[in-house]
Motif scaffolding. Structure first.
Motif, PDB file in Angstrom:
ATOM      1  N   PHE A 112     -11.942 -18.953-107.657  1.00 50.83           N
ATOM      2  CA  PHE A 112     -13.006 -19.147-108.657  1.00 50.83           C
ATOM      3  C   PHE A 112     -13.656 -20.485-108.342  1.00 50.83           C
ATOM      4  N   LEU A 113     -14.839 -20.444-107.745  1.00 49.43           N
ATOM      5  CA  LEU A 113     -15.425 -21.625-107.126  1.00 49.43           C
ATOM      6  C   LEU A 113     -16.759 -21.995-107.760  1.00 49.43           C
ATOM      7  N   GLY A 114     -17.066 -23.278-107.652  1.00 45.75           N
ATOM      8  CA  GLY A 114     -18.340 -23.776-108.146  1.00 45.75           C
ATOM      9  C   GLY A 114     -18.324 -25.294-108.144  1.00 45.75           C
ATOM     10  N   PRO A 115     -19.485 -25.933-108.143  1.00 45.98           N
ATOM     11  CA  PRO A 115     -19.544 -27.402-108.177  1.00 45.98           C
ATOM     12  C   PRO A 115     -19.079 -27.933-109.528  1.00 45.98           C
ATOM     13  N   ASN A 116     -18.923 -29.258-109.619  1.00 42.21           N
ATOM     14  CA  ASN A 116     -18.581 -29.879-110.902  1.00 42.21           C
ATOM     15  C   ASN A 116     -19.616 -29.493-111.954  1.00 42.21           C
ATOM     16  N   GLY A 117     -19.129 -29.156-113.141  1.00 41.43           N
ATOM     17  CA  GLY A 117     -20.035 -28.803-114.216  1.00 41.43           C
ATOM     18  C   GLY A 117     -20.552 -27.380-114.163  1.00 41.43           C
ATOM     19  N   ALA A 118     -19.980 -26.547-113.303  1.00 39.80           N
ATOM     20  CA  ALA A 118     -20.472 -25.176-113.157  1.00 39.80           C
ATOM     21  C   ALA A 118     -19.983 -24.256-114.266  1.00 39.80           C
ATOM     22  N   GLY A 119     -18.984 -24.698-115.029  1.00 39.65           N
ATOM     23  CA  GLY A 119     -18.470 -23.869-116.117  1.00 39.65           C
ATOM     24  C   GLY A 119     -17.150 -23.190-115.814  1.00 39.65           C
ATOM     25  N   LYS A 120     -16.506 -23.572-114.719  1.00 42.82           N
ATOM     26  CA  LYS A 120     -15.255 -22.905-114.321  1.00 42.82           C
ATOM     27  C   LYS A 120     -14.150 -23.134-115.347  1.00 42.82           C
ATOM     28  N   THR A 121     -13.898 -24.397-115.675  1.00 38.85           N
ATOM     29  CA  THR A 121     -12.805 -24.692-116.600  1.00 38.85           C
ATOM     30  C   THR A 121     -13.090 -24.118-117.980  1.00 38.85           C
ATOM     31  N   THR A 122     -14.341 -24.198-118.429  1.00 41.02           N
ATOM     32  CA  THR A 122     -14.695 -23.613-119.726  1.00 41.02           C
ATOM     33  C   THR A 122     -14.427 -22.113-119.729  1.00 41.02           C
ATOM     34  N   THR A 123     -14.757 -21.443-118.635  1.00 41.03           N
ATOM     35  CA  THR A 123     -14.499 -20.003-118.533  1.00 41.03           C
ATOM     36  C   THR A 123     -13.007 -19.704-118.620  1.00 41.03           C
ATOM     37  N   LEU A 124     -12.190 -20.469-117.889  1.00 42.43           N
ATOM     38  CA  LEU A 124     -10.747 -20.244-117.919  1.00 42.43           C
ATOM     39  C   LEU A 124     -10.175 -20.548-119.297  1.00 42.43           C
ATOM     40  N   ARG A 125     -10.704 -21.548-119.965  1.00 42.70           N
ATOM     41  CA  ARG A 125     -10.229 -21.868-121.312  1.00 42.70           C
ATOM     42  C   ARG A 125     -10.598 -20.769-122.308  1.00 42.70           C
ATOM     43  N   MET A 126     -11.753 -20.148-122.126  1.00 43.94           N
ATOM     44  CA  MET A 126     -12.094 -19.003-122.979  1.00 43.94           C
ATOM     45  C   MET A 126     -11.171 -17.826-122.677  1.00 43.94           C
ATOM     46  N   LEU A 127     -10.862 -17.616-121.413  1.00 40.41           N
ATOM     47  CA  LEU A 127      -9.950 -16.537-121.029  1.00 40.41           C
ATOM     48  C   LEU A 127      -8.590 -16.704-121.694  1.00 40.41           C
ATOM     49  N   LEU A 128      -8.147 -17.955-121.842  1.00 33.44           N
ATOM     50  CA  LEU A 128      -6.825 -18.243-122.398  1.00 33.44           C
ATOM     51  C   LEU A 128      -6.843 -18.502-123.900  1.00 33.44           C
ATOM     52  N   GLY A 129      -7.969 -18.243-124.533  1.00 28.07           N
ATOM     53  CA  GLY A 129      -8.044 -18.367-125.987  1.00 28.07           C
ATOM     54  C   GLY A 129      -8.101 -19.787-126.497  1.00 28.07           C
ATOM     55  N   LEU A 130      -8.418 -20.740-125.632  1.00 32.42           N
ATOM     56  CA  LEU A 130      -8.470 -22.143-126.034  1.00 32.42           C
ATOM     57  C   LEU A 130      -9.860 -22.565-126.498  1.00 32.42           C
ATOM     58  N   VAL A 131     -10.861 -21.804-126.133  1.00 33.73           N
ATOM     59  CA  VAL A 131     -12.245 -22.051-126.533  1.00 33.73           C
ATOM     60  C   VAL A 131     -12.826 -20.721-126.997  1.00 33.73           C
ATOM     61  N   ARG A 132     -13.525 -20.731-128.108  1.00 33.75           N
ATOM     62  CA  ARG A 132     -14.127 -19.503-128.635  1.00 33.75           C
ATOM     63  C   ARG A 132     -15.476 -19.264-127.948  1.00 33.75           C
ATOM     64  N   PRO A 133     -15.696 -18.076-127.378  1.00 36.06           N
ATOM     65  CA  PRO A 133     -16.982 -17.792-126.728  1.00 36.06           C
ATOM     66  C   PRO A 133     -18.130 -17.771-127.734  1.00 36.06           C
ATOM     67  N   THR A 134     -19.307 -18.135-127.275  1.00 34.63           N
ATOM     68  CA  THR A 134     -20.520 -17.945-128.066  1.00 34.63           C
ATOM     69  C   THR A 134     -20.897 -16.472-128.080  1.00 34.63           C
ATOM     70  N   ALA A 135     -20.663 -15.815-126.954  1.00 30.58           N
ATOM     71  CA  ALA A 135     -20.945 -14.383-126.843  1.00 30.58           C
ATOM     72  C   ALA A 135     -20.055 -13.792-125.755  1.00 30.58           C
ATOM     73  N   GLY A 136     -19.887 -12.468-125.793  1.00 32.44           N
ATOM     74  CA  GLY A 136     -19.124 -11.784-124.767  1.00 32.44           C
ATOM     75  C   GLY A 136     -17.629 -11.840-125.003  1.00 32.44           C
ATOM     76  N   GLN A 137     -16.878 -11.368-124.013  1.00 40.43           N
ATOM     77  CA  GLN A 137     -15.429 -11.342-124.137  1.00 40.43           C
ATOM     78  C   GLN A 137     -14.760 -11.534-122.785  1.00 40.43           C
ATOM     79  N   ALA A 138     -13.529 -12.024-122.835  1.00 43.73           N
ATOM     80  CA  ALA A 138     -12.679 -12.183-121.651  1.00 43.73           C
ATOM     81  C   ALA A 138     -11.324 -11.578-121.998  1.00 43.73           C
ATOM     82  N   LEU A 139     -10.937 -10.532-121.275  1.00 44.29           N
ATOM     83  CA  LEU A 139      -9.723  -9.793-121.594  1.00 44.29           C
ATOM     84  C   LEU A 139      -8.689  -9.916-120.483  1.00 44.29           C
ATOM     85  N   ILE A 140      -7.427  -9.961-120.882  1.00 44.01           N
ATOM     86  CA  ILE A 140      -6.298  -9.961-119.953  1.00 44.01           C
ATOM     87  C   ILE A 140      -5.468  -8.726-120.259  1.00 44.01           C
ATOM     88  N   CYS A 141      -5.340  -7.859-119.267  1.00 40.00           N
ATOM     89  CA  CYS A 141      -4.622  -6.598-119.459  1.00 40.00           C
ATOM     90  C   CYS A 141      -5.162  -5.841-120.675  1.00 40.00           C
TER      91      CYS A 141
END
Length: 246
Positions: A36-65
Motif C-alpha cells: 500500500f504505497l503513496g507519498p507522505n500525506g497520501a492518506g495511507k495511514t488514515t485509510t488503515l486506521r479506518m479499516l481498523l475502526g480507529l477513525v470513523r469514515p466520512t463516507a463508504g466502508q472498509a470491511l475485513i472478512c
C-alpha cells in the motif's frame, strides 16, 4: 480465484476542509502480499486506521472478512495490526507486554513464547522495553500482532528501524504468511523492499487511487516500481495542483 479478506468501497475521510481520503475502492486478496504505497500525506495511514475502526469514515466502508472491524467476533484472531512501534510501557519487560496482550484478548499464554521465537526476540524478552531499539520495538509490535495467529495482517511502515538482516527477515515472514493463504497488506516507503516482497500494489496520491494491480504488470509497463511510483504520484499531484489553480 483468491478469496477477498479486505474490501474497501467508496471510502472517504474529511478533516474539516481537508480531504485526506477520497472515494477509495479496492480489494486485498488472500494468499498475497499487497503493498500500500503513496507519498507522505497520501492518506495511507488514515485509510488503515479506518479499516481498523480507529477513525470513523466520512463516507463508504472498509470491511475485513465481510464485517466492519468493531463487528468482528474475535478481532485478535482475525486481524493483527501494527500501525506504529509505540504504545509500550517502557518499564515493562517484552514478555510481560505479550502476556498482558494475550490475557486481555483471551488468547493462550503459550502463544507468547511462540511469537517471541518467531520474531527473534526470545533472548531479549526479559529486558525492559524502554531499553529496546526501534527495530526491537518493531519486532515486539509484530509479535503482538501475531499472537492470535490472524488471517489478516495490517502493517504500517514495519521496516522502520530494521537493519538489512532485519528487513530480509521481515520479507521472509510476510511471504511465508501469504503462502499459507493469509492476507497481508503493508504500507511502506521502502520501494526497493516492496519490489522484492509484494505480489500486487495499491498506489494512492492525495487520497485518491492511482493504481491497483499486480506488481509485475506495473513493472512491465514502467520498467521499475520506483519509476511507476514517481509517475503515478507526481503526475497526479501536478494535475491536481493545476486544476486547483484554474
Amino acid at each position: 480465484m483468491a478469496s477477498i479478506d479486505i474490501s474497501v468501497r467508496g471510502l472517504s475521510k474529511h478533516f474539516g476542509p481537508v480531504r485526506a481520503v477520497h472515494d477509495l475502492t479496492f480489494d486485498v486478496p488472500a494468499g498475497q502480499v499487497t503493498g500500500f504505497l503513496g507519498p507522505n500525506g497520501a492518506g495511507k495511514t488514515t485509510t488503515l486506521r479506518m479499516l481498523l475502526g480507529l477513525v470513523r469514515p466520512t463516507a463508504g466502508q472498509a470491511l475485513i472478512c465481510g464485517r466492519a472491524y468493531p463487528d468482528l467476533p474475535s478481532p485478535r484472531r482475525t486481524v493483527g495490526a501494527v500501525l506504529e512501534a509505540t504504545g509500550f510501557h517502557p518499564g515493562r519487560r517484552g514478555r510481560d507486554h505479550l502476556r498482558i496482550a494475550a490475557y486481555s484478548a483471551g488468547l493462550p499464554l503459550a502463544r507468547v513464547e511462540e511469537v517471541l521465537d518467531e520474531v527473534g526476540l526470545s533472548d531479549a524478552a526479559g529486558r525492559r522495553v524502554g531499553g529496546y531499539s526501534l527495530g526491537m520495538r518493531q519486532r515486539l509490535g509484530l509479535a503482538t500482532a501475531l499472537l492470535g495467529d490472524p488471517q489478516v495482517l495490517v502493517l504500517d511502515e514495519p521496516a522502520n528501524g530494521l537493519d538489512p538482516a532485519g528487513m530480509a527477515w521481515l520479507r521472509d515472514l510476510l511471504r511465508e504468511r501469504a503462502a499459507t493463504g493469509r492476507t497481508v497488506i503493508v504500507s511502506s516507503h521502502v520501494l526497493s523492499e516492496m519490489a522484492q516482497t509484494a505480489d500486487r500494489v495499491i498506489i494512492v496520491a492525495r487520497g485518491r487511487l492511482t493504481f491497483d494491480g499486480p506488481l509485475d504488470r506495473l513493472e512491465a509497463e514502467a520498467g521499475s516500481l520506483e519509476e511507476a511510483f514517481l509517475r503515478l504520484t507526481t503526475d497526479h499531484d501536478d494535475a491536481a495542483a493545476a486544476a486547483a489553480a484554474r
